[in-house]
Design an enzyme around this catalytic site. Structure first.
Site, PDB file in Angstrom:
ATOM      1  N   SER A 115     -92.466 -53.653  22.854  1.00 21.77           N
ATOM      2  CA  SER A 115     -92.209 -54.912  23.547  1.00 21.77           C
ATOM      3  C   SER A 115     -91.431 -54.729  24.843  1.00 21.77           C
ATOM      4  O   SER A 115     -91.279 -55.677  25.607  1.00 21.77           O
ATOM      5  CB  SER A 115     -91.443 -55.875  22.631  1.00 21.77           C
ATOM      6  OG  SER A 115     -90.126 -55.435  22.425  1.00 21.77           O
ATOM      7  N   HIS A 154     -83.735 -55.137  24.127  1.00 21.32           N
ATOM      8  CA  HIS A 154     -84.417 -56.047  25.043  1.00 21.32           C
ATOM      9  C   HIS A 154     -83.570 -56.225  26.291  1.00 21.32           C
ATOM     10  O   HIS A 154     -82.419 -55.780  26.360  1.00 21.32           O
ATOM     11  CB  HIS A 154     -84.697 -57.394  24.375  1.00 21.32           C
ATOM     12  CG  HIS A 154     -85.938 -57.410  23.539  1.00 21.32           C
ATOM     13  ND1 HIS A 154     -86.313 -58.479  22.753  1.00 21.32           N
ATOM     14  CD2 HIS A 154     -86.913 -56.471  23.355  1.00 21.32           C
ATOM     15  CE1 HIS A 154     -87.445 -58.208  22.134  1.00 21.32           C
ATOM     16  NE2 HIS A 154     -87.824 -56.989  22.480  1.00 21.32           N
ATOM     17  N   ASP A 181     -86.019 -64.440  23.079  1.00 19.92           N
ATOM     18  CA  ASP A 181     -85.760 -63.922  21.728  1.00 19.92           C
ATOM     19  C   ASP A 181     -85.145 -64.930  20.773  1.00 19.92           C
ATOM     20  O   ASP A 181     -84.705 -64.532  19.686  1.00 19.92           O
ATOM     21  CB  ASP A 181     -84.825 -62.702  21.816  1.00 19.92           C
ATOM     22  CG  ASP A 181     -85.504 -61.510  22.456  1.00 19.92           C
ATOM     23  OD1 ASP A 181     -86.737 -61.503  22.537  1.00 19.92           O
ATOM     24  OD2 ASP A 181     -84.787 -60.591  22.904  1.00 19.92           O
TER      25      ASP A 181
END
Length: 239
Positions: A115, A154, A181
């Site tokens: 991701s 992330h 998120d």
């Protein structure tokens, strides 16, 4: 430590598996061989596979002989055990030293999924630093979520500062994800707080962590590798 990079548009991210064909190919290579229509290619692959198996068997037999010799020499056995213990404690000291310098409980992590592509690929090793508090938009951070075992890596999308204090909160998002998120956070959680952050990514090694992923997905390999390393250390001879 391994870290996940789940897709935030999925309600329940599936556990990471080694989707690379390298390990499956190697397993097939050692057990069944490649099934090819060309008889010459199939015969060549079978011959190579047999050579590898014979070589591994020969190595293990030699190590077993050296181990039996070592067992008869108690003084040498004690010396080799002390060498093994010194290696283990040295590794622990290095890890604790990195924790102290970076102020992070996990100064080195491995990316499990995709991701964060193209910035970070599956199998990349990340080096973290948690000694500074001035994190801002664009920084790549590793954070933990309540009731979740595997941390997530992330990028910070937004930073929110509470008006009545100097406490700041963060919202993250994967570069390869379509939404932020908040769907991954704990129920009722809208922002990450500073104590949720394990560190900021300050360096990377490409694909080196694929070995760690293989050991994580196939625990038997972990025990085999550790056992073989210990055996080689015990049976190694000083020059």
């Amino acid at each position: 430590l391994v870290v996940d990079c789940p897709c935030s548009d999925q309600s329940s991210p599936s556990p990471s598996r080694l989707d690379s064909g390298a390990l499956r190919t190697f397993h097939l290579f050692l057990t069944e061989g490649f099934q090819r229509k060309n008889p010459q290619t199939s015969s060549s692959n079978c011959y190579t596979r047999k050579k590898i198996v014979i070589m591994l068997k020969d190595i293990m037999e030699k190590q077993w002989i050296e181990l039996k010799k070592l067992w008869l020499n108690k003084r040498q056995l004690l010396f080799q055990l002390l060498n093994l213990a010194m290696i283990v404690f040295s590794a622990l000291m290095i890890w604790k030293g990195l924790m102290f310098l970076t102020k992070s409980e996990s100064p080195v992590v491995v990316v499990l999924s995709g991701s964060m592509e193209p910035a970070f690929q599956r199998g990349d090793i990340l080096f973290l630093d948690n000694s500074r508090n001035d994190m801002g938009v664009g920084d790549v951070v590793v954070f933990k979520i309540r009731d979740r075992d595997i941390p997530i890596v992330h990028r910070i999308l937004k930073v929110h500062t509470k008006p009545d204090s100097n406490v700041f909160e963060m919202l993250t998002k994967g570069d390869n994800n379509r939404v932020d998120d908040r769907g991954l956070y704990a129920p009722g959680q809208l922002w990450l707080e500073r104590e949720d952050i394990l560190g900021r990514a300050v360096g990377t090694l490409r694909y080196v962590g694929m070995v760690t992923i293989a050991l994580n997905d196939y625990p038997v390999l972990k025990y085999v590798l550790v056992g073989m390393m210990g055996l080689f250390v015990l049976t190694s001879k000083e020059g």
